[in-house]
Design a protein around this motif. Structure first.
Motif, PDB file in Angstrom:
ATOM      1  N   ALA A   1     -30.429 -19.064  35.507  1.00 18.79           N
ATOM      2  CA  ALA A   1     -31.225 -19.706  36.500  1.00 18.79           C
ATOM      3  C   ALA A   1     -31.012 -18.624  37.872  1.00 18.79           C
ATOM      4  O   ALA A   1     -31.966 -18.408  38.589  1.00 18.79           O
ATOM      5  N   ARG A   2     -29.728 -18.139  38.224  1.00 17.98           N
ATOM      6  CA  ARG A   2     -29.496 -17.385  39.493  1.00 17.98           C
ATOM      7  C   ARG A   2     -30.423 -16.062  39.111  1.00 17.98           C
ATOM      8  O   ARG A   2     -31.104 -15.695  40.183  1.00 17.98           O
ATOM      9  N   LEU A   3     -30.355 -15.562  37.931  1.00 15.88           N
ATOM     10  CA  LEU A   3     -31.230 -14.555  37.612  1.00 15.88           C
ATOM     11  C   LEU A   3     -32.640 -14.562  37.792  1.00 15.88           C
ATOM     12  O   LEU A   3     -33.456 -13.613  38.331  1.00 15.88           O
ATOM     13  N   LEU A   4     -33.054 -15.564  37.340  1.00 19.40           N
ATOM     14  CA  LEU A   4     -34.538 -15.941  37.116  1.00 19.40           C
ATOM     15  C   LEU A   4     -35.202 -16.249  38.205  1.00 19.40           C
ATOM     16  O   LEU A   4     -36.516 -16.284  38.762  1.00 19.40           O
ATOM     17  N   ALA A   5     -34.447 -16.952  39.453  1.00 16.47           N
ATOM     18  CA  ALA A   5     -34.599 -17.585  40.605  1.00 16.47           C
ATOM     19  C   ALA A   5     -34.964 -16.336  41.537  1.00 16.47           C
ATOM     20  O   ALA A   5     -35.581 -16.410  42.659  1.00 16.47           O
ATOM     21  N   GLY A   6     -33.955 -15.258  41.491  1.00 20.67           N
ATOM     22  CA  GLY A   6     -33.864 -14.464  42.523  1.00 20.67           C
ATOM     23  C   GLY A   6     -33.251 -14.743  43.587  1.00 20.67           C
ATOM     24  O   GLY A   6     -32.459 -15.519  43.650  1.00 20.67           O
ATOM     25  N   ASP A   7     -33.613 -13.977  44.924  1.00 20.06           N
ATOM     26  CA  ASP A   7     -33.021 -14.286  46.078  1.00 20.06           C
ATOM     27  C   ASP A   7     -33.589 -15.619  46.754  1.00 20.06           C
ATOM     28  O   ASP A   7     -33.256 -16.112  47.600  1.00 20.06           O
ATOM     29  N   ASP A   8     -34.941 -15.958  46.467  1.00 19.14           N
ATOM     30  CA  ASP A   8     -35.650 -16.715  47.059  1.00 19.14           C
ATOM     31  C   ASP A   8     -35.834 -18.150  46.422  1.00 19.14           C
ATOM     32  O   ASP A   8     -36.446 -18.867  47.070  1.00 19.14           O
ATOM     33  N   GLY A   9     -35.554 -18.039  45.132  1.00 19.80           N
ATOM     34  CA  GLY A   9     -35.968 -19.189  44.347  1.00 19.80           C
ATOM     35  C   GLY A   9     -34.777 -20.368  44.604  1.00 19.80           C
ATOM     36  O   GLY A   9     -33.655 -20.183  44.762  1.00 19.80           O
ATOM     37  N   ASP A  10     -35.502 -21.808  44.671  1.00 21.65           N
ATOM     38  CA  ASP A  10     -34.591 -22.743  44.747  1.00 21.65           C
ATOM     39  C   ASP A  10     -34.209 -23.239  43.229  1.00 21.65           C
ATOM     40  O   ASP A  10     -34.851 -23.408  42.612  1.00 21.65           O
ATOM     41  N   ILE A  11     -33.014 -23.814  43.147  1.00 21.53           N
ATOM     42  CA  ILE A  11     -32.126 -24.192  42.037  1.00 21.53           C
ATOM     43  C   ILE A  11     -31.628 -25.475  42.433  1.00 21.53           C
ATOM     44  O   ILE A  11     -30.948 -25.856  43.139  1.00 21.53           O
ATOM     45  N   THR A  12     -32.372 -26.563  41.308  1.00 20.06           N
ATOM     46  CA  THR A  12     -31.561 -27.899  41.375  1.00 20.06           C
ATOM     47  C   THR A  12     -30.894 -28.213  40.246  1.00 20.06           C
ATOM     48  O   THR A  12     -31.489 -27.883  39.008  1.00 20.06           O
ATOM     49  N   LEU A  13     -29.694 -28.689  40.398  1.00 21.43           N
ATOM     50  CA  LEU A  13     -28.792 -28.902  39.301  1.00 21.43           C
ATOM     51  C   LEU A  13     -29.134 -30.589  39.192  1.00 21.43           C
ATOM     52  O   LEU A  13     -28.795 -31.186  40.162  1.00 21.43           O
ATOM     53  N   LEU A  14     -29.428 -30.783  37.819  1.00 23.81           N
ATOM     54  CA  LEU A  14     -29.831 -32.271  37.474  1.00 23.81           C
ATOM     55  C   LEU A  14     -28.778 -32.860  36.588  1.00 23.81           C
ATOM     56  O   LEU A  14     -28.739 -32.292  35.540  1.00 23.81           O
ATOM     57  N   HIS A  15     -28.411 -33.920  36.910  1.00 20.52           N
ATOM     58  CA  HIS A  15     -27.576 -34.925  36.036  1.00 20.52           C
ATOM     59  C   HIS A  15     -28.185 -36.047  35.752  1.00 20.52           C
ATOM     60  O   HIS A  15     -28.243 -36.731  36.794  1.00 20.52           O
ATOM     61  N   VAL A  16     -28.623 -36.505  34.458  1.00 17.64           N
ATOM     62  CA  VAL A  16     -29.006 -37.922  34.290  1.00 17.64           C
ATOM     63  C   VAL A  16     -28.058 -38.772  33.692  1.00 17.64           C
ATOM     64  O   VAL A  16     -27.423 -38.535  32.853  1.00 17.64           O
ATOM     65  N   MET A  17     -27.771 -39.885  34.510  1.00 18.35           N
ATOM     66  CA  MET A  17     -26.945 -41.004  34.032  1.00 18.35           C
ATOM     67  C   MET A  17     -27.478 -41.724  33.381  1.00 18.35           C
ATOM     68  O   MET A  17     -28.422 -42.757  33.726  1.00 18.35           O
ATOM     69  N   GLU A  18     -27.229 -41.933  32.100  1.00 14.80           N
ATOM     70  CA  GLU A  18     -27.992 -42.822  31.143  1.00 14.80           C
ATOM     71  C   GLU A  18     -27.193 -44.323  31.291  1.00 14.80           C
ATOM     72  O   GLU A  18     -26.402 -44.697  31.929  1.00 14.80           O
TER      73      GLU A  18
END
Length: 135
Positions: free
Chosen positions: A24-41
């Motif tokens: 994700a870091r690589l593909l978002a580069g310096d300007d992309g936003d990264i959201t870490l999502l956890h789904v609680m079932e």
């Protein structure tokens, strides 16, 4: 580079989570936003009666704290905890927030996956954006 990267985190394999974050870091580069999502079932009613009264709230807070800690290493990252069925909820969240890439870790499929499918399989089949699957 992608502008909005969604990384579902399951907490069942730290090595895969780290690998997904690296991609994700690589593909978002310096300007992309990264959201870490956890789904609680959903916890079935018959099971919740055996758990402490504040179990869900404590569990949710612990997961959010861990996601925030992971997101802090990303620069443009944030952690989000949502409720629902994992596959469907990941897809809905990606569409609602305009994610242009989902980076998802997968496991080696077993017999149960052949019958009901894995979360990664559901995401790959139904996502309306690019999906990068890590094995």
């Amino acid at each position: 580079m992608y502008k909005s990267v969604l990384v579902p985190i399951a907490f069942d394999d730290d090595a895969k989570a780290e690998a997904a974050l690296a991609v994700a870091r690589l593909l978002a580069g310096d300007d992309g936003d990264i959201t870490l999502l956890h789904v609680m079932e959903h916890v079935p009613g018959y099971a919740i009666t055996y758990m402490p009264p504040d179990y869900i709230a404590q569990s949710r807070a612990a997961v959010q704290e861990e996601l925030d800690s992971m997101a802090a290493t990303l620069g443009h990252g944030r952690g989000v905890v949502v409720d629902g069925h994992s596959g469907r909820t990941i897809l809905d969240y990606a569409e609602e927030t305009g994610s242009d890439l989902i980076v998802i870790a997968s496991h080696r499929p077993g017999m149960a996956d052949m019958l009901i499918g894995s979360t990664a399989t559901q995401v790959v089949r139904h996502a309306k954006c690019a999906v990068h699957v890590l094995r």
